[in-house]
Write a protein that holds these residues in place. Structure first.
Motif, PDB file in Angstrom:
ATOM      1  N   GLY A  37       0.795  -1.233   0.000  1.00 39.08           N
ATOM      2  CA  GLY A  37       0.000   0.000   0.000  1.00 39.08           C
ATOM      3  C   GLY A  37       0.818   1.269   0.000  1.00 39.08           C
ATOM      4  O   GLY A  37       0.271   2.363   0.147  1.00 39.08           O
ATOM      5  N   LEU A  38       2.140   1.169  -0.163  1.00 36.67           N
ATOM      6  CA  LEU A  38       2.996   2.363  -0.100  1.00 36.67           C
ATOM      7  C   LEU A  38       3.391   2.871  -1.479  1.00 36.67           C
ATOM      8  O   LEU A  38       3.870   3.995  -1.618  1.00 36.67           O
ATOM      9  CB  LEU A  38       4.255   2.061   0.718  1.00 36.67           C
ATOM     10  CG  LEU A  38       3.983   1.699   2.178  1.00 36.67           C
ATOM     11  CD1 LEU A  38       5.278   1.296   2.886  1.00 36.67           C
ATOM     12  CD2 LEU A  38       3.337   2.874   2.921  1.00 36.67           C
ATOM     13  N   ALA A  39       3.219   2.054  -2.515  1.00 35.59           N
ATOM     14  CA  ALA A  39       3.541   2.504  -3.867  1.00 35.59           C
ATOM     15  C   ALA A  39       2.345   3.266  -4.434  1.00 35.59           C
ATOM     16  O   ALA A  39       1.218   3.075  -3.979  1.00 35.59           O
ATOM     17  CB  ALA A  39       3.876   1.311  -4.755  1.00 35.59           C
ATOM     18  N   TRP A  40       2.624   4.136  -5.417  1.00 35.17           N
ATOM     19  CA  TRP A  40       1.541   4.840  -6.103  1.00 35.17           C
ATOM     20  C   TRP A  40       1.303   4.195  -7.464  1.00 35.17           C
ATOM     21  O   TRP A  40       2.105   3.408  -7.938  1.00 35.17           O
ATOM     22  CB  TRP A  40       1.922   6.315  -6.311  1.00 35.17           C
ATOM     23  CG  TRP A  40       1.811   7.170  -5.087  1.00 35.17           C
ATOM     24  CD1 TRP A  40       1.483   6.782  -3.813  1.00 35.17           C
ATOM     25  CD2 TRP A  40       2.039   8.589  -5.026  1.00 35.17           C
ATOM     26  NE1 TRP A  40       1.494   7.872  -2.977  1.00 35.17           N
ATOM     27  CE2 TRP A  40       1.822   8.995  -3.682  1.00 35.17           C
ATOM     28  CE3 TRP A  40       2.394   9.573  -5.967  1.00 35.17           C
ATOM     29  CZ2 TRP A  40       1.951  10.319  -3.259  1.00 35.17           C
ATOM     30  CZ3 TRP A  40       2.527  10.897  -5.545  1.00 35.17           C
ATOM     31  CH2 TRP A  40       2.310  11.259  -4.214  1.00 35.17           C
ATOM     32  N   PHE A  41       0.190   4.559  -8.088  1.00 34.25           N
ATOM     33  CA  PHE A  41      -0.063   4.089  -9.452  1.00 34.25           C
ATOM     34  C   PHE A  41       0.667   4.943 -10.481  1.00 34.25           C
ATOM     35  O   PHE A  41       0.927   4.477 -11.597  1.00 34.25           O
ATOM     36  CB  PHE A  41      -1.563   4.139  -9.772  1.00 34.25           C
ATOM     37  CG  PHE A  41      -2.368   3.068  -9.096  1.00 34.25           C
ATOM     38  CD1 PHE A  41      -3.212   3.370  -8.052  1.00 34.25           C
ATOM     39  CD2 PHE A  41      -2.264   1.754  -9.511  1.00 34.25           C
ATOM     40  CE1 PHE A  41      -3.966   2.388  -7.423  1.00 34.25           C
ATOM     41  CE2 PHE A  41      -3.013   0.753  -8.886  1.00 34.25           C
ATOM     42  CZ  PHE A  41      -3.860   1.074  -7.851  1.00 34.25           C
ATOM     43  N   ASP A  42       0.947   6.187 -10.134  1.00 33.72           N
ATOM     44  CA  ASP A  42       1.523   7.113 -11.110  1.00 33.72           C
ATOM     45  C   ASP A  42       2.058   8.336 -10.382  1.00 33.72           C
ATOM     46  O   ASP A  42       2.017   8.404  -9.149  1.00 33.72           O
ATOM     47  CB  ASP A  42       0.460   7.517 -12.161  1.00 33.72           C
ATOM     48  CG  ASP A  42      -0.800   8.094 -11.527  1.00 33.72           C
ATOM     49  OD1 ASP A  42      -1.879   7.963 -12.139  1.00 33.72           O
ATOM     50  OD2 ASP A  42      -0.723   8.663 -10.420  1.00 33.72           O
ATOM     51  N   ARG A  43       2.560   9.317 -11.156  1.00 31.75           N
ATOM     52  CA  ARG A  43       3.116  10.535 -10.558  1.00 31.75           C
ATOM     53  C   ARG A  43       2.041  11.522 -10.136  1.00 31.75           C
ATOM     54  O   ARG A  43       2.356  12.577  -9.593  1.00 31.75           O
ATOM     55  CB  ARG A  43       4.071  11.217 -11.553  1.00 31.75           C
ATOM     56  CG  ARG A  43       5.317  10.416 -11.813  1.00 31.75           C
ATOM     57  CD  ARG A  43       6.197  11.040 -12.885  1.00 31.75           C
ATOM     58  NE  ARG A  43       7.412  10.256 -13.067  1.00 31.75           N
ATOM     59  CZ  ARG A  43       8.272  10.414 -14.067  1.00 31.75           C
ATOM     60  NH1 ARG A  43       8.049  11.335 -14.985  1.00 31.75           N
ATOM     61  NH2 ARG A  43       9.351   9.657 -14.150  1.00 31.75           N
ATOM     62  N   ALA A  44       0.781  11.202 -10.441  1.00 27.54           N
ATOM     63  CA  ALA A  44      -0.318  12.124 -10.110  1.00 27.54           C
ATOM     64  C   ALA A  44      -0.922  11.823  -8.751  1.00 27.54           C
ATOM     65  O   ALA A  44      -1.899  12.455  -8.347  1.00 27.54           O
ATOM     66  CB  ALA A  44      -1.399  12.040 -11.196  1.00 27.54           C
ATOM     67  N   GLY A  45      -0.365  10.855  -8.043  1.00 26.07           N
ATOM     68  CA  GLY A  45      -0.837  10.596  -6.694  1.00 26.07           C
ATOM     69  C   GLY A  45      -1.946   9.575  -6.592  1.00 26.07           C
ATOM     70  O   GLY A  45      -2.523   9.392  -5.514  1.00 26.07           O
TER      71      GLY A  45
END
Lengths: 130, 268, 334
Positions: free
Chosen positions: B184-192
């Motif tokens: 749960g600490l990674a994001w899907f993209d640079r947009a949050g």
């Protein structure tokens, strides 16, 4: 000749030399904490146990206690569910040099003195969940 | 005369149908076989889109550091989300917005943290798929991330990790990977865009012709989204003769961001 | 007399290797695949008093085994001794010590099992590095910046050799193969080395020398049943040692021109000999070779070691140093 046998087998690299614990913790500040587990972070390079310690004046402080790499315990069959929230632990170690409520967990035991994660699984887990 | 015309028409129709059948047969691509008889997906691939910037539709926008000029700005792009938008629960929208507002320092990519699944597959760098008897290896450049997909009996994770616990199986020539145990600490993209440690991802990789895979990833996290949602995109095979992964460790490029404030300041 | 033993030792090793024919992969390459965790307990350099002896005597080995048994018993004591003084390390049982072996050192060449001498140029370089502070290695008591910490504490890499020389935990090594490639995965720090295999290395030439990588650039080929991997294109930012960090006694800093030749040979169903020759004439006056026998353990699970992501210690080490400086300043201004 025989006297030199004793030094033959010691590995050149002492255990744990790879991590600068001396840099992180203050050997002049030994601590002994008794507290209830609020969280266990199974992360690398070292896992961290969070405990709520009730101070003499009744206030509660949350401490972070540094242990070893979780991979070792995971290979021994312990999992992220092995240390339940609320378990009471006794920690002996040294406080962080930066003065924060962090300590190394050189000795981590239950109240009866049994070491955490040694031998069988956590006795606090009900038998049917082991 | 009419019989002749009808015969000619009949032959013409038959010929047209035969050629249509032939072209539809050649259009049904069959991937070459791996040593074990399954489709061979091995190779070096790269996504060519703006998914790593933002999974959803977005106009070009300013970046987080004007000092880098246009180089640091963010290109526009079309959504790779099949439903168009990510179905956040109302209470989760605020967190996404906060992530976006703080993305310069909050994006785990900026800190050189491992990108997790699915993001690792559409970062703008090549990655390699290796099909071996011990499982299918995915090796990524960024942060030296990688994952070994277990193709045997599914295994459960002892703890949550950045690259997840990956259990795979074949459905015909499609590689299906069930990913659990993400932290749960990674994001899907640079947009949050984000999810929690309850995220469950099911990926599908299919080789559709010699030079493309189709990648689909279905996301499920009832604590963050109102319903499951899915992304899909092509992955392009690298055809350069000297194609190989390079090292992109990046920790040393993130240290100043992470620890610069703790350095000894020069005495005045 | 010692040279005679050495020759016999090498011949025996070669004979064993040649006698065992490993099974083949489905596409016909020797099968090296498996989980081959490292085993801690053999020093890199041989104690000088052992001369050119490559193996311990029965008496010496028995003593080593007894020591290991005592340590394991102490670790597995269920209850903590009430009067035990805690150290500054994690609990002692939070280790994976491995089983004792008879090998007297990892270095098998030079014949005395010790590192060759450094070149004069390298000695000067080590002395003058970082304005006289030396290359970062074991904790030297300084933490002005993260750059004062070594490459392992910074969670960047342990380098190729540092990742396979066994330590007190997480010695997972896994080998996977597919036609044309071998993948070497190590547990710390989660690298997966993808090695193209070619009979004709012209098909996959090395990267241009203008590109440098911590783990270099590897190319492999088969010599009989031995996988030979040549690696070039290194940086000089890591050091050779169990953790790529360069502690006292470790080989330490190497030049970017180092050439590494690894040889992977299965010498039995469950034993893989890992041999590596370090050829770096800018640093050492002679090449030197290590041998690490690896034992199969399919029950060993290689787990994610997300070192950098969880590197709380780095922040604490730096803020700890700042706190100590502040305290000194406060005390001296009184």
């Amino acid at each position: 000749m025989r006297a030199t046998l004793a030094i033959i087998f010691l590995a050149v690299v002492p255990a744990w030399a790879h991590h600068a614990f001396q840099a992180e913790f203050d050997s002049t500040k030994p601590i002994k904490l008794v507290g209830k587990v609020t969280d266990m972070e199974w992360i690398n390079p070292h896992s961290w146990i969070h405990i709520d310690v009730t101070n003499p004046d009744g206030t509660v402080t949350n401490w972070m206690v540094e242990c070893g790499s979780p991979n070792i315990m995971l290979r021994r069959g312990f999992t992220k569910r092995s240390l339940e929230v609320g378990t009471v632990l006794t920690i002996q170690g040294y406080q962080a040099k930066n003065g924060q409520n962090r300590a190394n967990g050189s000795s981590v035991t239950f109240q009866d003195g049994k070491k955490l994660f040694v031998g069988g699984s956590n006795p606090d887990i009900p038998e049917d969940q082991k | 005369m009419r019989v002749l015309v009808l015969t000619i028409v009949a032959f013409w129709l038959a010929a047209a149908q035969a050629s249509a059948q032939a072209s539809s047969q050649s259009a049904a691509y069959r991937a070459p076989r791996s040593f074990d008889g399954h489709a061979d997906l091995s190779g070096i691939y790269q996504a060519v889109n703006t998914a790593n910037w933002d999974l959803e539709d977005h106009s070009p926008r300013a970046g987080t550091m004007w000092e880098t000029g246009a180089i640091g700005s963010e290109p526009g792009g079309q959504s790779v989300v099949e439903e168009g938008a990510i179905p956040y629960k109302p209470e989760a929208v605020a967190k996404k917005k906060a992530n976006f507002d703080h993305r310069r320092t909050a994006d785990p990519e900026a800190k050189c943290y491992m990108p997790g699944i699915p993001r690792a597959n559409y970062m703008p760098y090549p990655f390699q798929i290796l099909q071996t008897p011990r499982g299918i290896m995915f090796v990524y450049e960024f942060a030296s991330a990688n994952r070994l997909v277990n193709m045997g009996k599914p295994e459960e994770a002892g703890s949550d990790t950045w690259m997840g616990t990956n259990n795979g199986h074949w459905e015909g020539d499609t590689l299906v990977i069930d990913v659990t145990g993400l932290n749960g600490l990674a994001w899907f993209d640079r947009a949050g865009n984000y999810a929690s440690s309850h995220l469950h991802v099911v990926e599908r990789f299919t080789r559709v012709d010699p030079y493309h895979l189709t990648y689909e990833a279905a996301m499920e996290d009832p604590t963050v989204f109102t319903r499951p949602w899915k992304i899909s995109m092509p992955l392009y095979r690298k055809v350069e003769k000297n194609a190989q992964l390079l090292e992109f460790k990046c920790v040393e490029f993130a240290e100043e961001l992470l620890y610069g404030q703790y350095k000894k300041q020069p005495s005045k | 007399m010692p040279a005679c033993f050495l020759l016999i030792g090498i011949l025996l090793q070669a004979a064993t290797a040649q006698n065992y024919a490993p099974p083949k992969t489905p596409w016909g390459d020797p099968d090296l695949q498996g989980m081959w965790p490292g085993n801690f307990g053999v020093p890199l350099q041989r104690p000088e008093n052992l001369g050119t002896r490559t193996t311990l005597t029965d008496a010496e080995f028995a003593q080593k085994q007894a020591q290991a048994k005592r340590q394991a018993q102490a670790d597995n004591e269920e209850f903590a001794a009430p009067d035990a003084k805690p150290g500054i390390n994690p609990p002692s049982y939070w280790t994976e010590r491995g089983t004792p072996t008879r090998q007297t050192s990892l270095i098998i060449d030079p014949p005395d099992g010790r590192l060759p001498a450094l070149t004069a140029e390298e000695q000067k370089l080590r002395k003058e590095a970082r304005g006289g502070k030396g290359f970062p290695g074991e904790w030297r008591g300084e933490a002005a910046s993260y750059e004062d910490l070594n490459i392992y504490y910074r969670c960047i890499t342990r380098g190729i050799l540092g990742s396979v020389i066994p330590v007190v935990y997480n010695n997972g090594n896994e080998i996977l193969q597919m036609p044309g490639y071998v993948v070497f995965r190590n547990e710390m720090i989660h690298e997966a080395r993808v090695i193209p295999i070619d009979a004709a290395s012209s098909k996959h030439p090395h990267l241009s020398s203008a590109i440098r990588q911590y783990m270099g650039d590897s190319r492999g080929h088969w010599e009989g049943n031995t996988l030979v991997v040549e690696t070039t294109n290194f940086t000089d930012l890591d050091a050779i040692g169990s953790n790529g960090a360069g502690y006292p006694g470790d080989p330490g800093h190497h030049s970017a021109d180092m050439k590494l030749i690894e040889r992977f040979t299965r010498v039995g169903p469950n034993t893989l000999n890992y041999q590596a020759t370090i050829d770096d004439p800018k640093t050492w006056t002679k090449p030197w070779t290590i041998l690490i026998p690896l034992t199969r353990n399919e029950g060993y699970q290689l787990l994610e070691y997300a070192c950098h992501e969880g590197n709380i210690a780095m922040g604490d080490i730096l803020t700890g140093a700042r706190a100590e400086e502040q305290k000194k300043e406060n005390d001296s201004s009184k």
